[in-house]
Design a protein around this motif. Sequence first.
Motif, PDB file in Angstrom:
ATOM      1  N   GLY A 189      12.055  -8.194   6.598  1.00 48.42           N
ATOM      2  CA  GLY A 189      12.444  -7.114   5.459  1.00 48.42           C
ATOM      3  C   GLY A 189      11.348  -6.071   5.716  1.00 48.42           C
ATOM      4  N   GLN A 190      11.785  -4.941   5.431  1.00 50.14           N
ATOM      5  CA  GLN A 190      10.765  -3.789   5.268  1.00 50.14           C
ATOM      6  C   GLN A 190      11.101  -3.183   3.789  1.00 50.14           C
ATOM      7  OE1 GLN A 190       8.179  -2.981   7.553  1.00 50.14           O
ATOM      8  NE2 GLN A 190       7.618  -1.797   5.430  1.00 50.14           N
ATOM      9  N   LEU A 191       9.920  -3.165   3.090  1.00 51.97           N
ATOM     10  CA  LEU A 191       9.804  -2.528   1.836  1.00 51.97           C
ATOM     11  C   LEU A 191       9.216  -1.241   1.623  1.00 51.97           C
ATOM     12  CD1 LEU A 191      10.608  -2.889  -1.242  1.00 51.97           C
ATOM     13  CD2 LEU A 191       8.424  -4.224  -1.599  1.00 51.97           C
ATOM     14  N   THR A 192       9.923   0.035   1.464  1.00 50.97           N
ATOM     15  CA  THR A 192       9.117   1.276   1.312  1.00 50.97           C
ATOM     16  C   THR A 192       9.009   1.537  -0.236  1.00 50.97           C
ATOM     17  OG1 THR A 192      11.367   2.360   1.097  1.00 50.97           O
ATOM     18  CG2 THR A 192      10.195   2.212   3.281  1.00 50.97           C
ATOM     19  N   GLU A 207       6.197   3.633  -6.912  1.00 53.70           N
ATOM     20  CA  GLU A 207       7.689   3.298  -7.140  1.00 53.70           C
ATOM     21  C   GLU A 207       8.138   2.649  -5.896  1.00 53.70           C
ATOM     22  OE1 GLU A 207       9.385   7.053  -7.288  1.00 53.70           O
ATOM     23  OE2 GLU A 207       8.567   7.375  -9.489  1.00 53.70           O
ATOM     24  N   PRO A 208       8.923   1.421  -6.124  1.00 53.54           N
ATOM     25  CA  PRO A 208       9.592   0.639  -4.945  1.00 53.54           C
ATOM     26  C   PRO A 208      10.696   1.721  -4.579  1.00 53.54           C
ATOM     27  CG  PRO A 208       9.238  -0.784  -6.638  1.00 53.54           C
ATOM     28  CD  PRO A 208       8.817   0.650  -7.383  1.00 53.54           C
ATOM     29  N   GLU A 211       4.957   2.226   3.913  1.00 54.37           N
ATOM     30  CA  GLU A 211       5.742   0.956   4.138  1.00 54.37           C
ATOM     31  C   GLU A 211       4.786  -0.040   3.825  1.00 54.37           C
ATOM     32  OE1 GLU A 211       6.766   0.916   8.199  1.00 54.37           O
ATOM     33  OE2 GLU A 211       8.438   2.246   8.114  1.00 54.37           O
ATOM     34  N   GLU A 212       5.206  -0.934   2.902  1.00 56.66           N
ATOM     35  CA  GLU A 212       4.371  -2.075   2.498  1.00 56.66           C
ATOM     36  C   GLU A 212       4.169  -3.056   3.713  1.00 56.66           C
ATOM     37  OE1 GLU A 212       3.168  -5.251  -0.843  1.00 56.66           O
ATOM     38  OE2 GLU A 212       5.161  -4.122  -1.068  1.00 56.66           O
ATOM     39  N   GLY A 213       3.000  -3.488   4.019  1.00 56.06           N
ATOM     40  CA  GLY A 213       2.549  -4.298   5.124  1.00 56.06           C
ATOM     41  C   GLY A 213       2.744  -3.718   6.485  1.00 56.06           C
ATOM     42  N   ALA A 214       2.989  -2.606   6.784  1.00 55.78           N
ATOM     43  CA  ALA A 214       3.170  -2.046   8.117  1.00 55.78           C
ATOM     44  C   ALA A 214       1.494  -1.617   8.720  1.00 55.78           C
ATOM     45  CB  ALA A 214       3.881  -0.771   8.101  1.00 55.78           C
TER      46      ALA A 214
END
Length: 111
Positions: free
Chosen positions: A60-63, A45-46, A107-110
């Motif tokens: 940008g940071q997407l969790t 789930e975003p 966190e996506e990409g972290a």
Amino acid sequence: MNMTFLDPGQFTARLDLEAASSTADWQGGAVTAWTVAASLWARIEPANFTFAETAGQMRGQLTHRIWIRAREGVAEGMRFRKGARVFTIRAIREPDETGRYLVCLCEEGAL
């Protein structure tokens, strides 16, 4: 206590749970290698998207909230991988304290 009900059909993402292992590089540092600890079904789930300025650039940071069936050995700092996408686990909780599910805030990409 309210029990959380999830339809098993909502677990549609096949993810690899990866754990880090560090080895010395004999130059004063370490090399981190990621190994697959398990493959499992999950619900992604975003949750949030924020902007932060880093080194003069907007980033940008997407969790995400990633739901999995409860299992031993899941810890903060591990990560999920879905193809080229990487989700680093920042926090873990049980949604209803019944021991059926875990919700991982990632966190996506972290790294």
